[in-house]
Design a protein around this motif. Structure first.
Motif, PDB file in Angstrom:
ATOM      1  N   MET A   1      31.088  34.403  38.455  1.00 54.28           N
ATOM      2  CA  MET A   1      31.884  35.266  39.439  1.00 54.28           C
ATOM      3  C   MET A   1      32.278  36.774  38.711  1.00 54.28           C
ATOM      4  N   VAL A   2      32.259  36.621  37.435  1.00 56.42           N
ATOM      5  CA  VAL A   2      32.689  37.827  37.067  1.00 56.42           C
ATOM      6  C   VAL A   2      31.643  38.916  36.606  1.00 56.42           C
ATOM      7  N   ARG A   3      30.672  38.007  36.230  1.00 60.26           N
ATOM      8  CA  ARG A   3      29.227  38.743  36.234  1.00 60.26           C
ATOM      9  C   ARG A   3      28.639  39.707  37.375  1.00 60.26           C
ATOM     10  N   ASP A   4      29.066  38.788  38.580  1.00 58.25           N
ATOM     11  CA  ASP A   4      28.399  39.283  39.863  1.00 58.25           C
ATOM     12  C   ASP A   4      28.968  40.501  40.405  1.00 58.25           C
ATOM     13  N   PRO A   5      28.203  41.621  40.539  1.00 58.20           N
ATOM     14  CA  PRO A   5      28.516  42.786  40.931  1.00 58.20           C
ATOM     15  C   PRO A   5      29.342  43.047  42.320  1.00 58.20           C
ATOM     16  N   ALA A   6      29.059  42.045  43.177  1.00 56.54           N
ATOM     17  CA  ALA A   6      29.536  41.685  44.395  1.00 56.54           C
ATOM     18  C   ALA A   6      30.951  41.362  44.132  1.00 56.54           C
ATOM     19  N   THR A   7      31.361  40.927  43.162  1.00 57.35           N
ATOM     20  CA  THR A   7      32.855  40.658  42.973  1.00 57.35           C
ATOM     21  C   THR A   7      33.566  41.855  42.542  1.00 57.35           C
ATOM     22  N   ARG A   8      34.532  42.254  43.544  1.00 58.27           N
ATOM     23  CA  ARG A   8      35.131  43.664  43.003  1.00 58.27           C
ATOM     24  C   ARG A   8      36.528  43.523  42.473  1.00 58.27           C
ATOM     25  N   ILE A   9      37.459  42.277  42.911  1.00 60.46           N
ATOM     26  CA  ILE A   9      38.595  42.093  42.635  1.00 60.46           C
ATOM     27  C   ILE A   9      39.030  40.754  42.272  1.00 60.46           C
ATOM     28  N   VAL A  10      39.562  40.463  41.032  1.00 61.56           N
ATOM     29  CA  VAL A  10      40.030  39.177  40.679  1.00 61.56           C
ATOM     30  C   VAL A  10      41.497  38.970  40.375  1.00 61.56           C
ATOM     31  N   VAL A  11      41.927  38.241  41.073  1.00 55.65           N
ATOM     32  CA  VAL A  11      43.291  37.900  41.375  1.00 55.65           C
ATOM     33  C   VAL A  11      43.844  36.750  40.538  1.00 55.65           C
ATOM     34  N   CYS A  12      44.514  36.747  39.139  1.00 55.11           N
ATOM     35  CA  CYS A  12      44.851  35.537  38.380  1.00 55.11           C
ATOM     36  C   CYS A  12      46.239  35.358  38.688  1.00 55.11           C
ATOM     37  N   CYS A  13      46.257  34.222  39.355  1.00 57.40           N
ATOM     38  CA  CYS A  13      47.914  33.687  39.958  1.00 57.40           C
ATOM     39  C   CYS A  13      48.228  32.288  39.590  1.00 57.40           C
ATOM     40  N   GLY A  14      49.403  32.084  39.804  1.00 56.40           N
ATOM     41  CA  GLY A  14      50.046  30.555  39.280  1.00 56.40           C
ATOM     42  C   GLY A  14      51.464  30.838  39.142  1.00 56.40           C
ATOM     43  N   ALA A  15      52.194  29.912  38.560  1.00 60.36           N
ATOM     44  CA  ALA A  15      53.466  29.942  38.364  1.00 60.36           C
ATOM     45  C   ALA A  15      53.759  30.527  37.159  1.00 60.36           C
ATOM     46  N   GLY A  16      55.099  30.888  36.778  1.00 62.45           N
ATOM     47  CA  GLY A  16      55.300  31.751  35.552  1.00 62.45           C
ATOM     48  C   GLY A  16      55.331  30.867  34.139  1.00 62.45           C
ATOM     49  N   GLY A  17      54.591  31.510  33.339  1.00 55.82           N
ATOM     50  CA  GLY A  17      54.571  30.499  31.925  1.00 55.82           C
ATOM     51  C   GLY A  17      53.256  29.891  31.650  1.00 55.82           C
ATOM     52  N   VAL A  18      52.114  30.154  32.497  1.00 57.48           N
ATOM     53  CA  VAL A  18      51.275  29.514  32.362  1.00 57.48           C
ATOM     54  C   VAL A  18      49.736  30.171  31.787  1.00 57.48           C
ATOM     55  N   GLY A  19      50.053  31.209  31.665  1.00 56.98           N
ATOM     56  CA  GLY A  19      49.001  32.197  30.814  1.00 56.98           C
ATOM     57  C   GLY A  19      48.015  32.880  31.771  1.00 56.98           C
ATOM     58  N   LYS A  20      48.777  33.348  32.812  1.00 53.33           N
ATOM     59  CA  LYS A  20      48.097  34.549  33.707  1.00 53.33           C
ATOM     60  C   LYS A  20      47.630  35.868  33.048  1.00 53.33           C
ATOM     61  N   THR A  21      48.590  36.171  32.338  1.00 47.59           N
ATOM     62  CA  THR A  21      48.640  37.616  31.644  1.00 47.59           C
ATOM     63  C   THR A  21      47.364  37.451  30.577  1.00 47.59           C
ATOM     64  N   THR A  22      47.319  36.227  29.818  1.00 44.81           N
ATOM     65  CA  THR A  22      46.374  36.448  28.782  1.00 44.81           C
ATOM     66  C   THR A  22      44.916  36.067  29.358  1.00 44.81           C
ATOM     67  N   THR A  23      45.057  35.046  30.485  1.00 40.06           N
ATOM     68  CA  THR A  23      43.720  34.837  31.325  1.00 40.06           C
ATOM     69  C   THR A  23      43.239  36.254  31.900  1.00 40.06           C
ATOM     70  N   ALA A  24      43.984  36.787  32.397  1.00 44.73           N
ATOM     71  CA  ALA A  24      43.588  38.231  32.974  1.00 44.73           C
ATOM     72  C   ALA A  24      42.731  39.098  32.075  1.00 44.73           C
ATOM     73  N   ALA A  25      43.311  39.100  31.045  1.00 41.42           N
ATOM     74  CA  ALA A  25      43.101  40.102  29.714  1.00 41.42           C
ATOM     75  C   ALA A  25      41.797  39.571  29.272  1.00 41.42           C
ATOM     76  N   ALA A  26      41.580  38.246  29.063  1.00 41.89           N
ATOM     77  CA  ALA A  26      40.470  37.582  28.406  1.00 41.89           C
ATOM     78  C   ALA A  26      39.368  37.955  29.384  1.00 41.89           C
ATOM     79  N   LEU A  27      39.573  37.646  30.758  1.00 38.17           N
ATOM     80  CA  LEU A  27      38.375  37.890  31.660  1.00 38.17           C
ATOM     81  C   LEU A  27      37.818  39.416  31.664  1.00 38.17           C
ATOM     82  N   GLY A  28      38.973  40.385  31.561  1.00 36.35           N
ATOM     83  CA  GLY A  28      38.593  41.679  31.488  1.00 36.35           C
ATOM     84  C   GLY A  28      37.804  42.263  30.453  1.00 36.35           C
TER      85      GLY A  28
END
Length: 373
Positions: A1-28
């Protein structure tokens, strides 16, 4: 998904305290080192993670992250959302300089822009729209990754922008703005006695000064009312496009996975593209010994005489292994239950790390786990 150039936006979502920020940074970081030109919009990252991304202070401007391997032509910018500054930018962009100055100085606006329920989620979407528009204009980025605010409920992310737009464009705000739009006796004759009674009651409930601040704010903001709802609608349309991918992040706990299940259902109802579920901090055990086997071994060692220090250490290690094995088994049952209820959703499990992820090497390790096949 992330390697595919057709993917322009990725939204990391979920409840608080589950690691969304770290997941977003790692994917980036992973995407940037695979050749994508990435900007990550983070919301309140941990201090050491912010430092690893070069975000030593709150900054509403995307800045390059140092230490990224750019040999494949990629790049990584990162920013932290400044909620109030983003709201100020909206006002400055959509109002005349005189109107903008009047709005920015208003006490009610200052309260709304800083702490009104849903403002952070709304401003995250405003900033997403700004970043996407800039990417279209100058081509600086080909992938925008969004870390959603740490809401109590994951659904707040989808509901709050419309809720705030409806509030600012709603009947209640219109009603309390009527005295500010009336001038002199001729103007007051336009309104019924009923409206005057309602306004008088609200003045007693809210306080005269607060009501006056609200009325002045609404009068100054009147030309912008349609824009709030219009941009909310535009953002919803953007989130439904095939170029957008939602990644739901959860911890391997009952409540977090139940929240993820609700969110997956809501995305399906709204026609928004769900790429998959990330289950963070999954417990793994290396030794192929079950919890019952470990506890049986402890009981057997306890009968050996004479007692030795090494035997006591072995017993302690076996008890620890049994506890970890039971945790791992419980977490796997919860994940299987989610998978059974949502058979079409891909699930990626990220093993628990020995400590907080606070540098690029830690993000690389997590990125490898997220993208492993």
């Amino acid at each position: 998904m992330v390697r595919d150039p057709a993917t322009r936006i990725v939204v990391c979502c979920g409840a608080g305290g589950v690691g969304k920020t770290t997941t977003a940074a790692a994917l980036g970081l992973w995407a940037a080192e695979q050749g994508r030109r990435v900007v990550v919009l983070t919301i309140d990252p941990a201090r050491r993670l912010a430092q690893s991304l070069g975000l030593t202070e709150l900054d509403n401007t995307p800045r390059p992250v140092s230490g990224v391997d750019t040999s494949m032509g990629g790049s990584l910018d990162a920013m932290m959302l400044d909620m109030k500054r983003t709201f100020d930018e909206v006002v400055e962009q959509h109002a005349t300089p005189e109107k903008a100055a009047q709005i920015l100085a208003n006490p009610f606006y200052q309260a709304v822009s800083s702490s009104f329920a849903g403002t952070q989620e709304y401003m995250a979407m405003e900033k997403l729209g700004q970043l996407r528009a800039q990417a279209d204009r100058d081509g600086r980025w080909d992938l925008v990754i969004v870390d959603t605010p740490p809401s109590r409920s994951a659904l707040d992310f989808l509901d709050a922008p419309k809720r705030l737009g409806s509030f600012l464009d709603g009947r209640f705000i219109r009603l309390i703005s009527t005295p500010a739009k009336a001038s002199g006796r001729a103007g007051l004759k336009v309104f019924s006695m009923g409206v005057g009674m309602v306004t008088s009651t609200m003045s007693k409930l809210l306080g005269g000064q607060l009501l006056q601040d609200v009325q002045t704010f609404v009068a100054a903001l009147d030309t912008m009312f349609g824009g709030f709802r219009e941009r909310a609608d535009q953002t919803y349309a953007l989130l439904k496009r095939p170029e957008t991918a939602f990644v739901v992040v959860a911890a391997p706990e009952r409540d977090a996975l139940r929240e993820a299940s609700f969110f997956a259902g809501r995305l399906d109802e709204e026609g928004m593209p769900l790429a998959g579920l990330v289950v963070n901090r999954i417990q793994r055990v290396a030794a192929e010994i079950s919890a019952p086997q470990a506890r049986a071994a402890v009981d057997q060692l306890a009968t050996v005489e004479p007692r030795s220090a090494s035997a006591e250490v072995t017993e302690d290690l076996l008890r620890l292994h049994a506890d970890l094995a039971e945790t791992a088994e419980r977490q796997e049952r919860l994940v299987r239950r989610f998978t059974a209820g949502h058979p079409g959703i891909p699930v990626v499990e990220v093993p628990a790390s020995g400590g907080d992820i606070h540098d690029l090497d830690g993000l690389r390790t997590m990125g490898s786990a997220l993208t492993a096949r």
